[in-house]
Motif scaffolding. Structure first.
Motif, PDB file in Angstrom:
ATOM      1  N   UNK A  65     -34.354  67.660  -8.616  1.00  0.00           N
ATOM      2  CA  UNK A  65     -34.098  66.584  -7.658  1.00  0.00           C
ATOM      3  C   UNK A  65     -32.840  66.833  -6.867  1.00  0.00           C
ATOM      4  N   UNK A  66     -32.235  65.764  -6.500  1.00  0.00           N
ATOM      5  CA  UNK A  66     -31.012  65.840  -5.693  1.00  0.00           C
ATOM      6  C   UNK A  66     -30.004  64.833  -6.220  1.00  0.00           C
ATOM      7  N   UNK A  67     -28.846  65.337  -6.653  1.00  0.00           N
ATOM      8  CA  UNK A  67     -27.763  64.445  -7.064  1.00  0.00           C
ATOM      9  C   UNK A  67     -26.709  64.494  -5.970  1.00  0.00           C
ATOM     10  N   UNK A  68     -26.553  63.348  -5.294  1.00  0.00           N
ATOM     11  CA  UNK A  68     -25.613  63.279  -4.163  1.00  0.00           C
ATOM     12  C   UNK A  68     -24.212  62.978  -4.705  1.00  0.00           C
ATOM     13  N   UNK A  69     -23.379  63.997  -4.795  1.00  0.00           N
ATOM     14  CA  UNK A  69     -22.067  63.785  -5.437  1.00  0.00           C
ATOM     15  C   UNK A  69     -21.163  62.843  -4.647  1.00  0.00           C
ATOM     16  N   UNK A  70     -21.430  62.685  -3.347  1.00  0.00           N
ATOM     17  CA  UNK A  70     -20.514  61.829  -2.572  1.00  0.00           C
ATOM     18  C   UNK A  70     -20.536  60.378  -3.052  1.00  0.00           C
ATOM     19  N   UNK A  71     -21.630  59.987  -3.722  1.00  0.00           N
ATOM     20  CA  UNK A  71     -21.715  58.598  -4.192  1.00  0.00           C
ATOM     21  C   UNK A  71     -20.539  58.296  -5.129  1.00  0.00           C
ATOM     22  N   UNK A  72     -20.241  59.217  -6.063  1.00  0.00           N
ATOM     23  CA  UNK A  72     -19.125  58.925  -6.973  1.00  0.00           C
ATOM     24  C   UNK A  72     -17.785  59.007  -6.233  1.00  0.00           C
ATOM     25  N   UNK A  73     -17.697  59.839  -5.213  1.00  0.00           N
ATOM     26  CA  UNK A  73     -16.464  59.875  -4.405  1.00  0.00           C
ATOM     27  C   UNK A  73     -16.287  58.550  -3.662  1.00  0.00           C
ATOM     28  N   UNK A  74     -17.422  57.959  -3.253  1.00  0.00           N
ATOM     29  CA  UNK A  74     -17.357  56.703  -2.496  1.00  0.00           C
ATOM     30  C   UNK A  74     -16.919  55.538  -3.388  1.00  0.00           C
ATOM     31  N   UNK A  75     -17.128  55.677  -4.693  1.00  0.00           N
ATOM     32  CA  UNK A  75     -16.775  54.589  -5.608  1.00  0.00           C
ATOM     33  C   UNK A  75     -15.314  54.643  -6.054  1.00  0.00           C
ATOM     34  N   UNK A  76     -14.605  55.696  -5.686  1.00  0.00           N
ATOM     35  CA  UNK A  76     -13.184  55.806  -6.047  1.00  0.00           C
ATOM     36  C   UNK A  76     -12.289  55.263  -4.924  1.00  0.00           C
ATOM     37  N   UNK A  77     -11.008  55.107  -5.252  1.00  0.00           N
ATOM     38  CA  UNK A  77     -10.048  54.677  -4.225  1.00  0.00           C
ATOM     39  C   UNK A  77      -9.220  55.860  -3.732  1.00  0.00           C
ATOM     40  N   UNK A  78      -9.485  57.031  -4.322  1.00  0.00           N
ATOM     41  CA  UNK A  78      -8.804  58.271  -3.926  1.00  0.00           C
ATOM     42  C   UNK A  78      -9.717  59.408  -4.350  1.00  0.00           C
ATOM     43  N   UNK A  79      -9.385  60.648  -3.957  1.00  0.00           N
ATOM     44  CA  UNK A  79     -10.227  61.761  -4.385  1.00  0.00           C
ATOM     45  C   UNK A  79     -10.208  61.862  -5.909  1.00  0.00           C
ATOM     46  N   UNK A  80     -11.361  61.910  -6.566  1.00  0.00           N
ATOM     47  CA  UNK A  80     -11.363  62.052  -8.024  1.00  0.00           C
ATOM     48  C   UNK A  80     -10.770  63.407  -8.417  1.00  0.00           C
ATOM     49  N   UNK A  81     -10.041  63.426  -9.529  1.00  0.00           N
ATOM     50  CA  UNK A  81      -9.425  64.682  -9.993  1.00  0.00           C
ATOM     51  C   UNK A  81     -10.519  65.604 -10.540  1.00  0.00           C
ATOM     52  N   UNK A  82     -10.144  66.858 -10.809  1.00  0.00           N
ATOM     53  CA  UNK A  82     -11.118  67.809 -11.365  1.00  0.00           C
ATOM     54  C   UNK A  82     -11.639  67.297 -12.719  1.00  0.00           C
ATOM     55  N   UNK A  83     -10.724  66.756 -13.527  1.00  0.00           N
ATOM     56  CA  UNK A  83     -11.126  66.266 -14.856  1.00  0.00           C
ATOM     57  C   UNK A  83     -12.101  65.088 -14.715  1.00  0.00           C
ATOM     58  N   UNK A  84     -11.794  64.199 -13.784  1.00  0.00           N
ATOM     59  CA  UNK A  84     -12.698  63.045 -13.578  1.00  0.00           C
ATOM     60  C   UNK A  84     -14.077  63.524 -13.117  1.00  0.00           C
ATOM     61  N   UNK A  85     -14.079  64.525 -12.257  1.00  0.00           N
ATOM     62  CA  UNK A  85     -15.373  65.051 -11.790  1.00  0.00           C
ATOM     63  C   UNK A  85     -16.131  65.707 -12.938  1.00  0.00           C
ATOM     64  N   UNK A  86     -15.396  66.448 -13.780  1.00  0.00           N
ATOM     65  CA  UNK A  86     -16.070  67.102 -14.920  1.00  0.00           C
ATOM     66  C   UNK A  86     -16.767  66.037 -15.769  1.00  0.00           C
ATOM     67  N   UNK A  87     -16.059  64.943 -16.065  1.00  0.00           N
ATOM     68  CA  UNK A  87     -16.658  63.885 -16.894  1.00  0.00           C
ATOM     69  C   UNK A  87     -17.923  63.334 -16.243  1.00  0.00           C
ATOM     70  N   UNK A  88     -17.816  63.084 -14.940  1.00  0.00           N
ATOM     71  CA  UNK A  88     -18.956  62.523 -14.203  1.00  0.00           C
ATOM     72  C   UNK A  88     -20.154  63.485 -14.224  1.00  0.00           C
ATOM     73  N   UNK A  89     -19.909  64.736 -13.905  1.00  0.00           N
ATOM     74  CA  UNK A  89     -21.021  65.703 -13.803  1.00  0.00           C
ATOM     75  C   UNK A  89     -21.608  65.992 -15.188  1.00  0.00           C
ATOM     76  N   UNK A  90     -20.728  66.016 -16.202  1.00  0.00           N
ATOM     77  CA  UNK A  90     -21.245  66.254 -17.567  1.00  0.00           C
ATOM     78  C   UNK A  90     -22.213  65.156 -17.965  1.00  0.00           C
ATOM     79  N   UNK A  91     -21.857  63.918 -17.595  1.00  0.00           N
ATOM     80  CA  UNK A  91     -22.731  62.816 -18.007  1.00  0.00           C
ATOM     81  C   UNK A  91     -24.102  62.969 -17.329  1.00  0.00           C
ATOM     82  N   UNK A  92     -24.120  63.485 -16.117  1.00  0.00           N
ATOM     83  CA  UNK A  92     -25.409  63.676 -15.429  1.00  0.00           C
ATOM     84  C   UNK A  92     -26.168  64.844 -16.064  1.00  0.00           C
ATOM     85  N   UNK A  93     -25.485  65.971 -16.226  1.00  0.00           N
ATOM     86  CA  UNK A  93     -26.167  67.169 -16.738  1.00  0.00           C
ATOM     87  C   UNK A  93     -26.661  66.967 -18.170  1.00  0.00           C
ATOM     88  N   UNK A  94     -25.899  66.207 -18.970  1.00  0.00           N
ATOM     89  CA  UNK A  94     -26.339  66.038 -20.361  1.00  0.00           C
ATOM     90  C   UNK A  94     -27.469  65.014 -20.469  1.00  0.00           C
TER      91      UNK A  94
END
Ligand code: PEP
Ligand code: MG
Length: 289
Positions: free
Chosen positions: A1-30
Protein backbone atom coordinates in the motif's frame (compact mmCIF):
# COMPACT_ATOMS: atom_id res chain seq x y z
CA UNK A 1 0.00 0.00 0.00
CA UNK A 2 0.99 3.54 0.65
CA UNK A 3 1.94 5.03 4.00
CA UNK A 4 1.93 8.81 3.71
CA UNK A 5 4.56 9.89 6.23
CA UNK A 6 3.58 13.56 6.03
CA UNK A 7 0.47 12.78 8.09
CA UNK A 8 2.57 12.27 11.23
CA UNK A 9 4.60 15.40 10.41
CA UNK A 10 1.31 17.31 10.16
CA UNK A 11 0.32 16.17 13.66
CA UNK A 12 3.45 17.63 15.28
CA UNK A 13 4.18 21.23 16.24
CA UNK A 14 7.76 20.97 14.93
CA UNK A 15 9.77 18.57 12.79
CA UNK A 16 9.76 15.18 14.56
CA UNK A 17 13.23 14.05 15.66
CA UNK A 18 14.90 10.96 14.18
CA UNK A 19 14.06 9.00 17.35
CA UNK A 20 10.41 10.06 17.20
CA UNK A 21 10.24 9.01 13.56
CA UNK A 22 11.83 5.65 14.35
CA UNK A 23 9.14 4.99 16.98
CA UNK A 24 6.39 5.98 14.56
CA UNK A 25 7.68 3.90 11.63
CA UNK A 26 8.42 0.89 13.85
CA UNK A 27 4.85 0.86 15.04
CA UNK A 28 3.67 0.77 11.42
CA UNK A 29 6.17 -1.84 10.21
CA UNK A 30 5.58 -4.13 13.18
CA UNK A 31 1.82 -4.05 12.53
CA UNK A 32 2.47 -5.88 9.23
CA UNK A 33 5.49 -8.05 10.05
CA UNK A 34 4.99 -10.42 7.09
CA UNK A 35 3.88 -7.84 4.57
CA UNK A 36 5.71 -5.29 2.55
CA UNK A 37 5.02 -1.75 3.72
CA UNK A 38 5.54 1.08 1.24
CA UNK A 39 6.52 4.26 3.06
CA UNK A 40 6.56 7.42 1.08
CA UNK A 41 9.08 10.12 1.91
CA UNK A 42 7.73 13.47 3.01
CA UNK A 43 5.30 14.94 0.48
CA UNK A 44 4.53 18.39 1.82
CA UNK A 45 3.68 21.50 -0.15
CA UNK A 46 0.71 21.70 -2.50
CA UNK A 47 -2.34 21.23 -0.28
CA UNK A 48 -0.28 19.84 2.62
CA UNK A 49 1.48 22.73 4.38
CA UNK A 50 3.13 22.06 7.73
CA UNK A 51 1.84 24.53 10.34
CA UNK A 52 5.44 25.09 11.51
CA UNK A 53 6.76 25.63 7.99
CA UNK A 54 4.39 27.88 6.08
CA UNK A 55 5.23 28.09 2.37
CA UNK A 56 3.81 31.11 0.53
CA UNK A 57 3.46 30.49 -3.20
CA UNK A 58 1.14 31.63 -5.98
CA UNK A 59 0.94 28.12 -7.44
CA UNK A 60 1.58 25.66 -4.61
CA UNK A 61 0.67 22.56 -6.64
CA UNK A 62 3.29 23.56 -9.20
CA UNK A 63 5.78 24.69 -6.62
CA UNK A 64 7.93 23.46 -3.77
CA UNK A 65 6.34 20.03 -3.25
CA UNK A 66 7.46 16.54 -2.33
CA UNK A 67 10.93 15.60 -3.48
CA UNK A 68 11.66 19.20 -4.57
CA UNK A 69 11.35 20.33 -0.98
CA UNK A 70 13.27 17.42 0.56
CA UNK A 71 16.14 17.63 -1.94
CA UNK A 72 16.50 21.28 -0.98
CA UNK A 73 16.63 20.11 2.66
CA UNK A 74 18.85 17.01 2.52
CA UNK A 75 19.15 17.09 6.33
CA UNK A 76 15.40 16.46 6.65
CA UNK A 77 15.45 13.83 3.90
CA UNK A 78 18.47 11.95 5.30
CA UNK A 79 17.00 11.96 8.80
CA UNK A 80 13.79 10.45 7.49
CA UNK A 81 15.58 7.81 5.41
CA UNK A 82 17.76 6.84 8.38
CA UNK A 83 14.70 6.58 10.62
CA UNK A 84 12.92 4.37 8.06
CA UNK A 85 15.90 2.04 7.58
CA UNK A 86 16.49 1.69 11.33
CA UNK A 87 12.81 0.90 11.88
CA UNK A 88 12.88 -1.99 9.44
CA UNK A 89 15.64 -3.98 11.16
CA UNK A 90 13.27 -6.39 12.94
CA UNK A 91 10.98 -7.28 10.04
CA UNK A 92 12.86 -6.17 6.90
CA UNK A 93 9.53 -5.27 5.31
CA UNK A 94 10.18 -1.69 4.23
CA UNK A 95 9.97 -0.25 0.72
CA UNK A 96 10.61 3.46 0.17
CA UNK A 97 8.61 5.50 -2.32
CA UNK A 98 9.66 8.91 -3.68
CA UNK A 99 6.87 11.45 -4.35
CA UNK A 100 6.53 14.17 -6.99
CA UNK A 101 9.64 13.23 -8.95
CA UNK A 102 9.55 14.98 -12.33
CA UNK A 103 12.93 14.06 -13.82
CA UNK A 104 15.94 11.77 -13.73
CA UNK A 105 18.18 14.29 -11.96
CA UNK A 106 15.83 14.43 -8.97
CA UNK A 107 15.69 10.65 -8.89
CA UNK A 108 19.49 10.34 -9.06
CA UNK A 109 19.96 12.88 -6.28
CA UNK A 110 17.44 11.10 -4.05
CA UNK A 111 19.02 7.68 -4.74
CA UNK A 112 22.45 9.08 -3.93
CA UNK A 113 21.23 10.36 -0.56
CA UNK A 114 19.50 7.05 0.19
CA UNK A 115 22.70 5.21 -0.63
CA UNK A 116 24.69 7.56 1.58
CA UNK A 117 22.28 7.01 4.51
CA UNK A 118 22.53 3.24 4.04
CA UNK A 119 26.33 3.25 3.95
CA UNK A 120 26.47 5.34 7.14
CA UNK A 121 24.02 3.12 8.99
CA UNK A 122 25.41 -0.21 7.94
CA UNK A 123 28.73 0.73 9.57
CA UNK A 124 26.89 0.98 12.89
CA UNK A 125 24.57 -1.99 12.45
CA UNK A 126 25.24 -4.62 9.80
CA UNK A 127 21.56 -5.72 9.90
CA UNK A 128 20.45 -2.50 8.20
CA UNK A 129 19.35 -3.55 4.73
CA UNK A 130 18.85 -1.51 1.60
CA UNK A 131 15.07 -1.41 1.05
CA UNK A 132 13.35 -1.65 -2.30
CA UNK A 133 13.09 1.83 -3.77
CA UNK A 134 10.20 3.03 -5.91
CA UNK A 135 9.22 6.23 -7.61
CA UNK A 136 5.76 7.70 -7.96
CA UNK A 137 4.40 8.26 -11.42
CA UNK A 138 2.27 11.29 -10.74
CA UNK A 139 3.96 14.03 -12.76
CA UNK A 140 3.19 13.28 -16.43
CA UNK A 141 6.85 13.74 -17.49
CA UNK A 142 7.66 10.47 -15.73
CA UNK A 143 5.49 8.48 -18.11
CA UNK A 144 7.98 9.11 -20.91
CA UNK A 145 11.00 8.50 -18.70
CA UNK A 146 9.96 5.01 -17.64
CA UNK A 147 12.35 3.20 -20.03
CA UNK A 148 15.21 5.42 -18.87
CA UNK A 149 14.67 5.03 -15.15
CA UNK A 150 13.55 1.38 -15.00
CA UNK A 151 17.05 0.16 -14.15
CA UNK A 152 17.38 2.64 -11.31
CA UNK A 153 14.33 1.63 -9.26
CA UNK A 154 12.71 -1.55 -7.98
CA UNK A 155 9.10 -0.55 -8.63
CA UNK A 156 6.84 2.33 -9.58
CA UNK A 157 3.57 3.40 -8.05
CA UNK A 158 1.03 5.54 -9.89
CA UNK A 159 -0.50 8.46 -8.03
CA UNK A 160 -3.67 8.87 -10.04
CA UNK A 161 -4.82 11.82 -7.90
CA UNK A 162 -1.95 14.02 -8.99
CA UNK A 163 -1.48 12.40 -12.39
CA UNK A 164 -5.08 13.38 -13.25
CA UNK A 165 -4.59 16.86 -11.81
CA UNK A 166 -1.45 17.49 -13.85
CA UNK A 167 -2.62 15.82 -17.06
CA UNK A 168 -5.83 17.84 -17.10
CA UNK A 169 -4.37 21.02 -15.55
CA UNK A 170 -7.12 21.06 -12.95
CA UNK A 171 -6.68 21.75 -9.23
CA UNK A 172 -7.86 18.57 -7.52
CA UNK A 173 -9.26 20.56 -4.57
CA UNK A 174 -11.01 23.38 -6.40
CA UNK A 175 -14.79 22.85 -6.27
CA UNK A 176 -15.29 25.35 -9.11
CA UNK A 177 -13.54 23.06 -11.58
CA UNK A 178 -14.54 19.76 -9.97
CA UNK A 179 -16.39 18.69 -13.12
CA UNK A 180 -13.18 19.12 -15.15
CA UNK A 181 -11.37 16.71 -12.81
CA UNK A 182 -12.46 13.53 -14.55
CA UNK A 183 -10.78 10.40 -13.26
CA UNK A 184 -12.09 8.52 -16.33
CA UNK A 185 -11.03 11.16 -18.83
CA UNK A 186 -9.89 9.34 -22.00
CA UNK A 187 -6.39 10.80 -21.68
CA UNK A 188 -6.11 9.50 -18.12
CA UNK A 189 -7.29 6.04 -19.16
CA UNK A 190 -4.91 6.05 -22.14
CA UNK A 191 -2.01 7.21 -19.98
CA UNK A 192 -2.71 4.38 -17.54
CA UNK A 193 -2.86 1.88 -20.40
CA UNK A 194 0.45 3.20 -21.73
CA UNK A 195 2.13 3.01 -18.30
CA UNK A 196 0.94 -0.55 -17.79
CA UNK A 197 2.15 -1.70 -21.21
CA UNK A 198 5.51 0.01 -20.76
CA UNK A 199 6.05 -1.45 -17.29
CA UNK A 200 5.17 -4.90 -18.56
CA UNK A 201 7.72 -4.61 -21.38
CA UNK A 202 10.31 -3.36 -18.92
CA UNK A 203 9.37 -6.02 -16.32
CA UNK A 204 9.05 -3.18 -13.85
CA UNK A 205 6.61 -3.91 -10.99
CA UNK A 206 3.82 -1.32 -10.98
CA UNK A 207 1.10 -0.50 -8.48
CA UNK A 208 -1.67 2.09 -8.42
CA UNK A 209 -1.91 4.04 -5.19
CA UNK A 210 -4.23 6.94 -6.06
CA UNK A 211 -7.90 7.00 -5.03
CA UNK A 212 -8.95 5.46 -8.34
CA UNK A 213 -7.57 2.09 -7.22
CA UNK A 214 -9.98 1.92 -4.28
CA UNK A 215 -13.01 3.20 -6.15
CA UNK A 216 -15.21 0.22 -7.16
CA UNK A 217 -15.56 1.41 -10.77
CA UNK A 218 -11.95 2.56 -11.02
CA UNK A 219 -10.58 -0.67 -9.54
CA UNK A 220 -12.40 -2.86 -12.07
CA UNK A 221 -11.31 -0.65 -14.94
CA UNK A 222 -7.70 -0.81 -13.72
CA UNK A 223 -7.81 -4.60 -13.55
CA UNK A 224 -9.24 -4.51 -17.06
CA UNK A 225 -6.21 -2.50 -18.15
CA UNK A 226 -4.03 -5.24 -16.68
CA UNK A 227 -3.06 -3.85 -13.27
CA UNK A 228 -2.75 -6.47 -10.56
CA UNK A 229 -1.55 -4.40 -7.64
CA UNK A 230 -3.95 -1.82 -6.21
CA UNK A 231 -3.44 0.16 -3.03
CA UNK A 232 -6.52 1.48 -1.23
CA UNK A 233 -8.03 2.57 2.08
CA UNK A 234 -8.99 -0.33 4.30
CA UNK A 235 -12.64 0.72 4.00
CA UNK A 236 -12.60 -0.20 0.29
CA UNK A 237 -10.73 -3.52 0.47
CA UNK A 238 -13.75 -5.74 1.13
CA UNK A 239 -15.85 -4.05 -1.58
CA UNK A 240 -13.15 -4.33 -4.23
CA UNK A 241 -12.38 -7.94 -3.26
CA UNK A 242 -16.04 -8.84 -3.60
CA UNK A 243 -16.27 -7.24 -7.04
CA UNK A 244 -13.10 -8.92 -8.27
CA UNK A 245 -14.27 -12.30 -7.03
CA UNK A 246 -17.48 -11.90 -8.98
CA UNK A 247 -15.97 -10.79 -12.27
CA UNK A 248 -13.72 -12.35 -14.79
CA UNK A 249 -10.52 -10.71 -16.00
CA UNK A 250 -11.52 -11.30 -19.65
CA UNK A 251 -14.76 -9.36 -19.30
CA UNK A 252 -12.89 -6.56 -17.55
CA UNK A 253 -10.33 -6.48 -20.36
CA UNK A 254 -13.22 -6.20 -22.82
CA UNK A 255 -14.60 -3.21 -20.88
CA UNK A 256 -11.19 -1.57 -20.82
CA UNK A 257 -10.81 -2.11 -24.57
CA UNK A 258 -14.14 -0.35 -25.13
CA UNK A 259 -13.13 2.47 -22.78
CA UNK A 260 -9.90 3.03 -24.71
CA UNK A 261 -11.93 3.86 -27.82
CA UNK A 262 -14.26 6.44 -26.26
CA UNK A 263 -13.60 10.15 -26.65
CA UNK A 264 -15.50 11.30 -23.53
CA UNK A 265 -14.97 10.56 -19.85
CA UNK A 266 -18.74 10.27 -19.46
CA UNK A 267 -18.77 7.44 -22.01
CA UNK A 268 -16.26 5.52 -19.93
CA UNK A 269 -18.28 6.11 -16.82
CA UNK A 270 -21.43 4.89 -18.62
CA UNK A 271 -19.69 1.73 -19.87
CA UNK A 272 -18.74 0.92 -16.32
CA UNK A 273 -22.11 1.80 -14.73
CA UNK A 274 -23.98 -0.32 -17.30
CA UNK A 275 -21.67 -3.22 -16.50
CA UNK A 276 -22.30 -2.70 -12.79
CA UNK A 277 -26.06 -2.64 -13.42
CA UNK A 278 -25.92 -5.86 -15.51
CA UNK A 279 -23.93 -7.61 -12.81
CA UNK A 280 -26.18 -6.41 -9.99
CA UNK A 281 -23.34 -4.30 -8.56
CA UNK A 282 -25.14 -0.93 -8.67
CA UNK A 283 -25.26 -0.72 -4.87
CA UNK A 284 -21.46 -0.32 -4.93
CA UNK A 285 -21.59 2.94 -6.85
CA UNK A 286 -21.57 6.20 -4.95
CA UNK A 287 -23.98 8.92 -6.02
CA UNK A 288 -22.18 11.25 -8.44
CA UNK A 289 -18.84 10.36 -9.98
C1 PEP B 1 -1.69 10.60 -5.68
O1 PEP B 1 -1.32 11.71 -6.06
O2 PEP B 1 -2.47 9.87 -6.33
C2 PEP B 1 -1.22 10.06 -4.37
C3 PEP B 1 -1.40 8.80 -4.03
O3 PEP B 1 -0.63 10.92 -3.53
P1 PEP B 1 -1.37 12.07 -2.71
O4 PEP B 1 -2.84 11.89 -2.88
O5 PEP B 1 -0.91 11.93 -1.31
O6 PEP B 1 -0.84 13.31 -3.37
MG1 MG C 1 0.32 12.70 -5.06
Amino acid sequence: GLYRTEISFLLHHRFPSEEEQVLQYKSVLSTYPDKRVVMRTLDIGGDKALPYLPIEEDNPFLGWRGIRFTLDHPDIFLMQIRAMMKSSVDHQNLSILLPMVSGTQELDSALELIDRAHQELVKQDSRIAMPAIGVMIEVPSMIYLLPLIAEKVDFVSIGTNDLTQYLLAVDRNNARVADVYESMHPSVVMALEHIHQTCEQLKLPVCICGELAGDPIGALLMVGLGYRSLSMNTSNVAKVKYLLRHTDSHELRELATQALMKPYGNDNYSIMTSFFADKGFSCFIRAGK
